[in-house]
Design a protein around this motif. Sequence first.
Motif, PDB file in Angstrom:
ATOM      1  N   CYS A  41       0.824  -1.217   0.000  1.00 21.95           N
ATOM      2  CA  CYS A  41       0.000   0.000   0.000  1.00 21.95           C
ATOM      3  C   CYS A  41       0.854   1.261   0.000  1.00 21.95           C
ATOM      4  O   CYS A  41       1.981   1.278   0.487  1.00 21.95           O
ATOM      5  CB  CYS A  41      -0.879   0.031   1.249  1.00 21.95           C
TER       6      CYS A  41
ATOM      7  N   GLN B  97      -3.971   3.449  -0.647  1.00 21.98           N
ATOM      8  CA  GLN B  97      -4.230   2.931  -1.987  1.00 21.98           C
ATOM      9  C   GLN B  97      -3.242   1.809  -2.265  1.00 21.98           C
ATOM     10  O   GLN B  97      -2.079   1.875  -1.823  1.00 21.98           O
ATOM     11  CB  GLN B  97      -4.047   4.040  -3.033  1.00 21.98           C
TER      12      GLN B  97
ATOM     13  N   TRP C   5      -7.969  -0.207  -2.603  1.00 18.23           N
ATOM     14  CA  TRP C   5      -7.532   0.240  -1.281  1.00 18.23           C
ATOM     15  C   TRP C   5      -7.384  -0.970  -0.373  1.00 18.23           C
ATOM     16  O   TRP C   5      -8.057  -1.989  -0.571  1.00 18.23           O
ATOM     17  CB  TRP C   5      -8.573   1.194  -0.672  1.00 18.23           C
TER      18      TRP C   5
ATOM     19  N   LEU D 294      -9.184   5.450   5.312  1.00 20.14           N
ATOM     20  CA  LEU D 294      -9.461   4.834   4.007  1.00 20.14           C
ATOM     21  C   LEU D 294     -10.831   5.293   3.481  1.00 20.14           C
ATOM     22  O   LEU D 294     -10.962   5.723   2.321  1.00 20.14           O
ATOM     23  CB  LEU D 294      -9.421   3.314   4.182  1.00 20.14           C
TER      24      LEU D 294
END
Length: 459
Positions: free
Chosen positions: A289, A294, A302, A336
Amino acid sequence: MAQRPVVLVVGGGYVGLYTALRLQKKLSRGRAEIVVVDPQPHMTYQPFLPEAAAGSVEPRHVVVPLRRTLPRCRVVTGAVTGLSHAEKRARIAPLEGEPYELRYDVLVMAAGSVARTLPIPGLAEHGIGFKNVGEAIYLRNHVLARLDAASSTDDPEVRRRALTFTFVGGGYAGVEAFAELEDMARYAITHYYPRLSTADMRWVLVEAMGRILPEVDLDMAAWTVKQLTARGMDVRLNTRLESVTDCHVRLSDGDEFNSDTLVWTAGTKPNPMLKETDLPVDERGRVVCEPTLQVRGLPDAWSAGDLAAVPDLTKESPGATTAPNAQHAVRQAKRLADNIVAVLEGHEPEPYRHSYAGSVASLGLHKGVAQVYGVKLKGWPAWFMHRTYHVSRVPTFNRKARVVADWTLAAVFRREVISLGQLQDPRREFVEAANTGRTGSLPPPSAEDKAQSGSLRAS
Ligand SMILES: Cc1cc2nc3c(=O)[nH]c(=O)nc-3n(C[C@H](O)[C@H](O)[C@H](O)COP(=O)(O)OP(=O)(O)OC[C@H]3O[C@@H](n4cnc5c(N)ncnc54)[C@H](O)[C@@H]3O)c2cc1C
């Protein structure tokens, strides 16, 4: 992207539930369809599993029903068995019926972790993990059933084996389960088993490293070992499980003994389902990530939580990633969800940053150890902090109220220590009755029956 983007959330655990909760609040009806897929119809609040196993909290109250909590999401009870993000298609295996494909626009990969096991002879046949509510209920019944078995036999070997409980892995999940279950068994023996003595029990915690509880400083870990040892528990550091055959446990320090109970809590690994996806993974099998959560190179995918390698911006060392724990999972989920909303509205996502606050662990009723923001607490204050912290964190007011009610009832009426042994094999009596009706006599118990009434088997 379609007119009404489909946000697919894979997993309804910590990250999945908190992400979906925030998305359903922030994306007004009609702006996106949020689909949450999980094999279980509930999120499990794992830090309460040791208390659920010990009977301080009702197991139903440590899970959060997804359909009730996420009324504006589509909840699918099934497993994602793989996906092609290049094609934006996920394969779903529903509880029943044919697998099917689901198209999506935005992906949230939050399928968590699974037990990290080793190829130890007998482990798969005789061991059980401690990650879900089924395992907590099973262990509670199993431990109490072992006390019943020991109390009802005159055979010293059967009694010794029944009262020997072996745990492997000294992280917080293992230590809490070990200490809470011992505390429950001690309480049960003291109050309800006049033929047994607490000195008859043998609780063995096997840890390959030279310490337990890597989440706290060494002095706190050493103090915890001392406390457990003072309770008569046997903590073996620098020791590994070598094999378990027919309930016979062999350790790397040369010791061997019989034990009806083998609980494996020696770590976790990212969900292996990731291998069936085209998401980039690191050498430990975690989704790679960006600090924005992302997935690297895929702006509309995600990830967060136990299966994600999220850069830890609070650490100087290059390549540091956040630890797999609830503290990060909850906060990452909120960041997120906010980032997804930001991107859908044409704004820039923000990086995730959180300094680890510390750890709290319960070691049984009124016993605990905690280290939060550098403050070290032992015994009752740590236990109290554990309870207040987790009740403030468990999702929904409904669950908080039920957990507090459980604690209050247990304080007033004593904790409930009865084995619902039939839960382990609920159809047995009926099947025997049906077979007796057919043949006119009771069939001899099968090998499976014998095993279930005695040694612990992985379910
Ligand atoms: C006994 C125990 C005690 C703990 N105590 C603490 C504590 O005190 N403090 C702390 O910070 N952390 C604690 N943890 C760790 C914490 O619970 C985890 O770090 C946290 O749950 C990670 O969140 P997650 O969303 O990544 O995974 P999870 O919460 O495990 O959620 C993953 C979800 O994905 C679902 N899933 C699995 N496979 C699929 C699939 N193929 N398709 C769709 N869905 C799938 C699962 O059913 C699950 O609901 C504890 C863990 C355990 C086991």
